[in-house]
Design a protein around this motif. Structure first.
Motif, PDB file in Angstrom:
ATOM      1  N   ALA A   1       0.712  -1.329  -0.104  1.00  0.00           N
ATOM      2  CA  ALA A   1      -0.003  -0.086   0.112  1.00  0.00           C
ATOM      3  C   ALA A   1       0.775   1.353  -0.146  1.00  0.00           C
ATOM      4  CB  ALA A   1      -0.970   0.028   1.231  1.00  0.00           C
ATOM      5  N   ALA A   2       1.877   1.220  -0.796  1.00  0.00           N
ATOM      6  CA  ALA A   2       2.941   2.289  -0.926  1.00  0.00           C
ATOM      7  C   ALA A   2       2.231   3.623  -1.761  1.00  0.00           C
ATOM      8  CB  ALA A   2       4.388   2.002  -1.512  1.00  0.00           C
ATOM      9  N   SER A   3       2.853   4.839  -1.873  1.00  0.00           N
ATOM     10  CA  SER A   3       2.418   5.706  -2.507  1.00  0.00           C
ATOM     11  C   SER A   3       3.575   5.714  -3.782  1.00  0.00           C
ATOM     12  CB  SER A   3       2.243   7.204  -1.984  1.00  0.00           C
ATOM     13  OG  SER A   3       3.742   7.199  -1.473  1.00  0.00           O
TER      14      SER A   3
ATOM     15  N   ARG B   1      -5.307   3.536  -6.678  1.00  0.00           N
ATOM     16  CA  ARG B   1      -5.787   4.000  -5.326  1.00  0.00           C
ATOM     17  C   ARG B   1      -4.797   4.462  -4.462  1.00  0.00           C
ATOM     18  NH1 ARG B   1      -8.939  -0.826  -2.822  1.00  0.00           N
ATOM     19  NH2 ARG B   1      -8.897   0.656  -1.389  1.00  0.00           N
ATOM     20  N   THR B   2      -3.617   3.920  -4.325  1.00  0.00           N
ATOM     21  CA  THR B   2      -2.622   4.583  -3.645  1.00  0.00           C
ATOM     22  C   THR B   2      -1.435   5.165  -4.017  1.00  0.00           C
ATOM     23  OG1 THR B   2      -1.309   2.162  -3.529  1.00  0.00           O
ATOM     24  CG2 THR B   2      -3.339   2.677  -1.818  1.00  0.00           C
ATOM     25  N   ALA B   3      -1.351   5.172  -5.146  1.00  0.00           N
ATOM     26  CA  ALA B   3      -0.340   5.774  -5.918  1.00  0.00           C
ATOM     27  C   ALA B   3      -0.260   7.252  -5.644  1.00  0.00           C
ATOM     28  CB  ALA B   3      -0.409   5.199  -7.443  1.00  0.00           C
ATOM     29  N   GLU B   4       0.735   8.130  -5.627  1.00  0.00           N
ATOM     30  CA  GLU B   4       0.771   9.353  -5.917  1.00  0.00           C
ATOM     31  C   GLU B   4       0.419   9.723  -7.298  1.00  0.00           C
ATOM     32  OE1 GLU B   4       3.727  12.883  -4.984  1.00  0.00           O
ATOM     33  OE2 GLU B   4       4.067  11.051  -3.957  1.00  0.00           O
ATOM     34  N   LEU B   5       0.760   9.121  -8.358  1.00  0.00           N
ATOM     35  CA  LEU B   5       0.430   9.322  -9.664  1.00  0.00           C
ATOM     36  C   LEU B   5       0.621   7.952 -10.415  1.00  0.00           C
ATOM     37  CD1 LEU B   5      -0.143  11.079 -12.350  1.00  0.00           C
ATOM     38  CD2 LEU B   5       2.306  11.097 -12.508  1.00  0.00           C
ATOM     39  N   ALA B   6      -0.305   7.593 -11.069  1.00  0.00           N
ATOM     40  CA  ALA B   6      -0.516   6.306 -11.946  1.00  0.00           C
ATOM     41  C   ALA B   6      -0.712   6.773 -13.373  1.00  0.00           C
ATOM     42  CB  ALA B   6      -1.478   5.389 -11.311  1.00  0.00           C
ATOM     43  N   VAL B   7       0.140   6.310 -14.314  1.00  0.00           N
ATOM     44  CA  VAL B   7      -0.004   6.328 -15.776  1.00  0.00           C
ATOM     45  C   VAL B   7       0.016   5.358 -16.709  1.00  0.00           C
ATOM     46  CG1 VAL B   7       0.957   7.812 -17.600  1.00  0.00           C
ATOM     47  CG2 VAL B   7       1.280   8.860 -15.283  1.00  0.00           C
ATOM     48  N   ALA B   8      -0.750   5.214 -17.510  1.00  0.00           N
ATOM     49  CA  ALA B   8      -0.757   4.167 -18.191  1.00  0.00           C
ATOM     50  C   ALA B   8      -0.423   4.678 -19.756  1.00  0.00           C
ATOM     51  CB  ALA B   8      -2.321   3.382 -18.568  1.00  0.00           C
ATOM     52  N   VAL B   9       0.297   4.378 -20.747  1.00  0.00           N
ATOM     53  CA  VAL B   9       0.551   4.669 -21.945  1.00  0.00           C
ATOM     54  C   VAL B   9       0.265   3.767 -22.981  1.00  0.00           C
ATOM     55  CG1 VAL B   9       2.478   5.574 -23.459  1.00  0.00           C
ATOM     56  CG2 VAL B   9       2.255   6.207 -21.135  1.00  0.00           C
ATOM     57  N   ALA B  10      -0.463   3.984 -24.076  1.00  0.00           N
ATOM     58  CA  ALA B  10      -0.784   3.296 -24.996  1.00  0.00           C
ATOM     59  C   ALA B  10      -1.309   3.777 -26.280  1.00  0.00           C
ATOM     60  CB  ALA B  10      -2.123   2.040 -24.589  1.00  0.00           C
TER      61      ALA B  10
ATOM     62  N   GLU C   1       7.116  -1.816 -26.735  1.00  0.00           N
ATOM     63  CA  GLU C   1       7.589  -2.138 -25.300  1.00  0.00           C
ATOM     64  C   GLU C   1       6.499  -2.304 -24.322  1.00  0.00           C
ATOM     65  OE1 GLU C   1      11.055  -0.010 -23.622  1.00  0.00           O
ATOM     66  OE2 GLU C   1      11.910   0.366 -25.763  1.00  0.00           O
ATOM     67  N   TRP C   2       6.808  -3.178 -23.387  1.00  0.00           N
ATOM     68  CA  TRP C   2       5.967  -3.441 -22.345  1.00  0.00           C
ATOM     69  C   TRP C   2       6.579  -2.997 -21.139  1.00  0.00           C
ATOM     70  CZ3 TRP C   2       3.096  -8.678 -21.828  1.00  0.00           C
ATOM     71  CH2 TRP C   2       2.869  -9.015 -20.553  1.00  0.00           C
ATOM     72  N   THR C   3       6.112  -1.876 -20.364  1.00  0.00           N
ATOM     73  CA  THR C   3       7.061  -1.204 -19.223  1.00  0.00           C
ATOM     74  C   THR C   3       6.097  -1.301 -17.983  1.00  0.00           C
ATOM     75  OG1 THR C   3       8.237   0.068 -20.894  1.00  0.00           O
ATOM     76  CG2 THR C   3       8.465   0.670 -18.516  1.00  0.00           C
ATOM     77  N   LEU C   4       6.938  -1.477 -16.820  1.00  0.00           N
ATOM     78  CA  LEU C   4       6.395  -1.327 -15.599  1.00  0.00           C
ATOM     79  C   LEU C   4       7.290  -0.739 -14.698  1.00  0.00           C
ATOM     80  CD1 LEU C   4       4.006  -1.576 -13.557  1.00  0.00           C
ATOM     81  CD2 LEU C   4       4.687  -3.780 -13.344  1.00  0.00           C
ATOM     82  N   ILE C   5       6.899   0.432 -14.231  1.00  0.00           N
ATOM     83  CA  ILE C   5       7.769   1.349 -12.931  1.00  0.00           C
ATOM     84  C   ILE C   5       7.028   1.454 -11.667  1.00  0.00           C
ATOM     85  CG2 ILE C   5       9.267   3.085 -12.582  1.00  0.00           C
ATOM     86  CD1 ILE C   5       9.720   3.159 -15.617  1.00  0.00           C
ATOM     87  N   ILE C   6       7.497   1.178 -10.879  1.00  0.00           N
ATOM     88  CA  ILE C   6       7.188   1.271  -9.567  1.00  0.00           C
ATOM     89  C   ILE C   6       8.051   1.996  -8.807  1.00  0.00           C
ATOM     90  CG2 ILE C   6       6.065   0.461  -7.452  1.00  0.00           C
ATOM     91  CD1 ILE C   6       4.206  -1.056  -8.900  1.00  0.00           C
ATOM     92  N   ASP C   7       8.054   3.242  -8.253  1.00  0.00           N
ATOM     93  CA  ASP C   7       8.940   4.089  -7.454  1.00  0.00           C
ATOM     94  C   ASP C   7       8.261   4.617  -6.320  1.00  0.00           C
ATOM     95  OD1 ASP C   7      11.230   5.062  -6.517  1.00  0.00           O
ATOM     96  OD2 ASP C   7      11.447   6.289  -8.263  1.00  0.00           O
ATOM     97  N   ALA C   8       8.040   3.771  -5.260  1.00  0.00           N
ATOM     98  CA  ALA C   8       7.603   4.350  -4.314  1.00  0.00           C
ATOM     99  C   ALA C   8       8.463   3.925  -2.800  1.00  0.00           C
ATOM    100  CB  ALA C   8       6.282   3.621  -3.878  1.00  0.00           C
ATOM    101  N   PRO C   9       8.014   4.750  -1.795  1.00  0.00           N
ATOM    102  CA  PRO C   9       9.120   4.475  -0.612  1.00  0.00           C
ATOM    103  C   PRO C   9       8.841   3.097  -0.071  1.00  0.00           C
ATOM    104  CG  PRO C   9       7.514   6.524  -0.422  1.00  0.00           C
ATOM    105  CD  PRO C   9       7.099   5.906  -1.442  1.00  0.00           C
ATOM    106  N   GLY C  10       9.871   2.301   0.035  1.00  0.00           N
ATOM    107  CA  GLY C  10      10.204   1.189   0.336  1.00  0.00           C
ATOM    108  C   GLY C  10       9.577   0.173  -0.557  1.00  0.00           C
ATOM    109  N   ALA C  11       9.371   0.476  -1.974  1.00  0.00           N
ATOM    110  CA  ALA C  11       8.948  -0.396  -2.976  1.00  0.00           C
ATOM    111  C   ALA C  11       9.315   0.132  -4.225  1.00  0.00           C
ATOM    112  CB  ALA C  11       7.503  -0.478  -2.947  1.00  0.00           C
TER     113      ALA C  11
END
Length: 181
Positions: free
Chosen positions: A21-23, A48-57, A83-93
């Motif tokens: 449940a990180a931001s 829901r918990t992200a500070e910002l979530a973005v989907a590109v397509a 490309e298929w890209t997934l980036i998660i940059d959150a405190p502790g995750a």
């Protein structure tokens, strides 16, 4: 890797993020809108918990639906469209996955598509991937880019990140092992 394996790795990263449940920032490139729509429910949970979530397509236009990731259009001629890209940059995750689709697969059934794949839990690698995505967003959708969280300066792997990386590695192996069984 084949598409099913890349999908399992993506789900492992997403699920470990959700378990914490990180931001922070959640960014994904989906090539085609229909691939995003197949994952949209899952991505609404990530947002829901992200500070910002973005989907590109290959979306028709920029959209900022409520309680969902921002949708940013990408033209099929742009390199990220392969490309298929997934980036998660959150405190502790933090984690990133980049999978480049091998060319000449137009006649291959969807589940048999192949990708050159790499993933990392190293904060420095994730930050660089995030910077590349930020540059792309400033070009494609400056109104979304203005909402990007400040880059975190802690490039070292701390105890929270180490626990996340360990749990994520175990989850990936578990998901891939369940697929084989």
């Amino acid at each position: 890797l084949g598409k099913p394996a890349v999908l399992q790795i993506s789900h492992a990263i997403e699920d470990e993020y959700l378990a914490r449940a990180a931001s922070g920032l959640v960014f994904g490139s989906f090539q085609l809108e229909r691939f995003y729509r197949a994952s949209e429910r899952r991505w609404r949970e990530l947002a829901r918990t992200a500070e910002l979530a973005v989907a590109v397509a290959d979306f028709a236009s920029v959209r900022r639906p409520e309680a969902a990731p921002s949708e940013v259009p990408l033209e099929l001629r742009q390199p990220l469209a392969r490309e298929w890209t997934l980036i998660i940059d959150a405190p502790g995750a933090c984690a990133c996955l980049a999978a480049w689709e091998q060319p000449r697969q137009a006649e291959v059934p969807d589940r048999e598509r192949r990708f050159e794949t790499m993933w990392s839990f190293e904060p420095e690698v994730v930050r660089v991937a995030g910077e590349v995505c930020a540059e792309l967003l400033w070009t494609l959708a400056p109104e979304i880019a203005r909402r990007l969280p400040e880059p975190r300066s802690d490039a070292a792997l701390g105890s929270d990140e180490l626990r996340f990386a360990s749990a994520l590695a175990q989850r990936i192996v578990g998901y891939l092992g369940a697929r084989v069984a």
